[in-house]
Write a protein that holds these residues in place. Sequence first.
Motif, PDB file in Angstrom:
ATOM      1  N   MET A 144      23.363 -46.270   5.002  1.00 40.47           N
ATOM      2  CA  MET A 144      22.871 -44.914   5.352  1.00 40.47           C
ATOM      3  C   MET A 144      23.559 -43.884   4.466  1.00 40.47           C
ATOM      4  O   MET A 144      24.774 -43.933   4.286  1.00 40.47           O
ATOM      5  N   ASN A 145      22.795 -42.971   3.893  1.00 41.71           N
ATOM      6  CA  ASN A 145      23.424 -41.877   3.148  1.00 41.71           C
ATOM      7  C   ASN A 145      22.972 -40.531   3.723  1.00 41.71           C
ATOM      8  O   ASN A 145      22.012 -40.463   4.506  1.00 41.71           O
ATOM      9  N   ILE A 146      23.674 -39.501   3.332  1.00 40.22           N
ATOM     10  CA  ILE A 146      23.470 -38.178   3.950  1.00 40.22           C
ATOM     11  C   ILE A 146      22.044 -37.654   3.752  1.00 40.22           C
ATOM     12  O   ILE A 146      21.506 -36.987   4.631  1.00 40.22           O
ATOM     13  N   ILE A 147      21.428 -38.002   2.616  1.00 38.22           N
ATOM     14  CA  ILE A 147      20.068 -37.492   2.374  1.00 38.22           C
ATOM     15  C   ILE A 147      19.101 -38.043   3.427  1.00 38.22           C
ATOM     16  O   ILE A 147      18.283 -37.291   3.969  1.00 38.22           O
ATOM     17  N   SER A 148      19.223 -39.344   3.743  1.00 39.33           N
ATOM     18  CA  SER A 148      18.289 -39.874   4.744  1.00 39.33           C
ATOM     19  C   SER A 148      18.624 -39.354   6.141  1.00 39.33           C
ATOM     20  O   SER A 148      17.717 -39.115   6.943  1.00 39.33           O
ATOM     21  N   VAL A 149      19.914 -39.139   6.428  1.00 36.61           N
ATOM     22  CA  VAL A 149      20.285 -38.557   7.728  1.00 36.61           C
ATOM     23  C   VAL A 149      19.641 -37.175   7.898  1.00 36.61           C
ATOM     24  O   VAL A 149      19.009 -36.879   8.913  1.00 36.61           O
ATOM     25  N   LEU A 150      19.773 -36.344   6.856  1.00 39.77           N
ATOM     26  CA  LEU A 150      19.260 -34.969   6.948  1.00 39.77           C
ATOM     27  C   LEU A 150      17.734 -34.946   6.958  1.00 39.77           C
ATOM     28  O   LEU A 150      17.121 -34.130   7.657  1.00 39.77           O
TER      29      LEU A 150
END
Length: 189
Positions: free
Chosen positions: A1-7
């Motif tokens: 998981m990376n921040i771009i997909s979280v956001l």
Amino acid sequence: MNIISVLTTDHRNVDDLFKRFEKAAADDTAELGRVRDLILEQLAIHAEIEEQTLYPALREAATDDVLEALEEHHAVKAILAELEKMPPNAERFRAKMQVVIENVRHHVEEEEGDGGLFEVARQTLKTPELEAMAEQAEQLRKVGPTRPHPFASDQPPFNVILGLPMAVLDRAVSTARKVVEKTLLRKAS
Ligand SMILES: [Fe+2]
Ligand SMILES: [Fe+2]
């Protein structure tokens, strides 16, 4: 998981709430109030995550875009703070939320679109950094603010230092609000 997909997932979730708000009947004040509370909560935590992770990391690479994004967050928080105090049957309640919805949709398009902050992040930040931010986001989701604070600091270090006690208070207020709403609903039924 990376921040771009979280956001990006946050963006889709909040847009689902926007659609739910737009679909609600004008006289269904219980539903309008409920969805307002969920929007307040989700946008508060989403903005906090961006302001503590991605935005500071892109401050050098995309200074103007980060500054504009912070201003857009600020404007939305200011309207949300008004909406928080406004009864859902007030004449301007739905119009005010519609302005929030339009502003956020524009802001999201800029973040996700060509040359936007997410693209700059993919180009300039390394995978471990993007993954570490995703972990930080999950922590913030547990302890971050749940109400709009248009006049609180939105940049490090003060948002980090002062954010925690504010978030504790927020959670007390949010819980109290839910208890009051449940009691009112029980009385009404
Ligand atoms: Fe944003
Ligand atoms: Fe965002």
